[in-house]
Design an enzyme around this catalytic site. Sequence first.
Site, PDB file in Angstrom:
ATOM      1  N   HIS A  58       0.814  -1.215   0.000  1.00  0.00           N
ATOM      2  CA  HIS A  58       0.000   0.000   0.000  1.00  0.00           C
ATOM      3  C   HIS A  58       0.852   1.271   0.000  1.00  0.00           C
ATOM      4  CE1 HIS A  58      -2.948  -2.687   2.415  1.00  0.00           C
ATOM      5  NE2 HIS A  58      -3.138  -2.858   1.129  1.00  0.00           N
ATOM      6  N   LYS A  94       5.505   6.242   7.422  1.00  0.00           N
ATOM      7  CA  LYS A  94       4.935   5.394   8.470  1.00  0.00           C
ATOM      8  C   LYS A  94       6.005   4.964   9.465  1.00  0.00           C
ATOM      9  CE  LYS A  94       1.411   3.583   5.383  1.00  0.00           C
ATOM     10  NZ  LYS A  94       0.921   2.428   4.623  1.00  0.00           N
ATOM     11  N   TYR A 105       0.684   1.669  13.753  1.00  0.00           N
ATOM     12  CA  TYR A 105       1.612   2.507  13.015  1.00  0.00           C
ATOM     13  C   TYR A 105       1.125   3.933  12.948  1.00  0.00           C
ATOM     14  CZ  TYR A 105      -1.418   1.228   9.033  1.00  0.00           C
ATOM     15  OH  TYR A 105      -2.496   0.993   8.206  1.00  0.00           O
ATOM     16  N   ASP A 120      -6.518  -6.060  -2.333  1.00  0.00           N
ATOM     17  CA  ASP A 120      -5.104  -6.378  -2.503  1.00  0.00           C
ATOM     18  C   ASP A 120      -4.862  -7.391  -3.624  1.00  0.00           C
ATOM     19  OD1 ASP A 120      -4.443  -4.568  -0.556  1.00  0.00           O
ATOM     20  OD2 ASP A 120      -3.965  -6.055   0.981  1.00  0.00           O
TER      21      ASP A 120
END
Length: 189
Positions: free
Chosen positions: A63, A73, A133, A169
Site C-alpha cells: 500500500h 509510516k 503505526y 489487494d
Amino acid sequence: MPFKFKRLEIPEVILIEPVVFEDERGFFMETYKYSEFSKFGIKEIFVQDNHSKSKKGVLRGLHYQKNPNAQGKLVRCIRGEIFDVAVDIRKGSPTYGKWVGVILSEENRRMLYIPKGFAHGFCVLSDEAEVVYKCTAEYSPEDDRGIIWNDKDIGIDWPIKNPILSEKDKRHPPLREADNNFVYEPNNE
C-alpha cells in the site's frame, strides 16, 4: 539515548530499536520521541495512528498514497510477529523497485520507519498479530493505491506461500503499471 537507529540496505528505511527497562513489574519503553527521531533525520510530524489485527497467513499490502497525501509510516508489532516490507517506488531512485524486509514482533519491540515514496506491506507469521503505526498524513481514499504483493519484477521473498488477501489487494497492478507520482530527490542535507 532511548533508541538505536540503523539504516537498512535502502538507507531511507530505518530500523529502530527502543531501549527497554524491565524489572519484576514488567517493562517500560519510549516508542516515539520527536527530539531523538529528528536528530537522526526523521523530522516528519505524525498525524494519524492506526491499529490492525490479523490472523496467521494474512498479507496486507503493498500500500501507498499518492502525493500530495503521501504517508510516511512508523510501524510496530505489539502482539505476535510479522514480516514487514518497504519497496522503493520513487522514479529515478538508485534503489527503485528494490525492497527491504524485517521481522517485527512483540518480543524484539523493533520499529520500522518507512518514508514517503515507499509501498508498505506485511504478512503475519504468528497465530495472530496486532500492528500499530503512525502516519505523516491522514488517510485519503482518493490517493489510496497499491502494488500486487507478488510482483515478479520486485521479487519479494515472502516467508509465506499462499497468503490470505483482501479483494482489493488481489487486484493491485504490478509496479510498472502502478499509478505512482513519486520522483526521487537526492537528500542534500
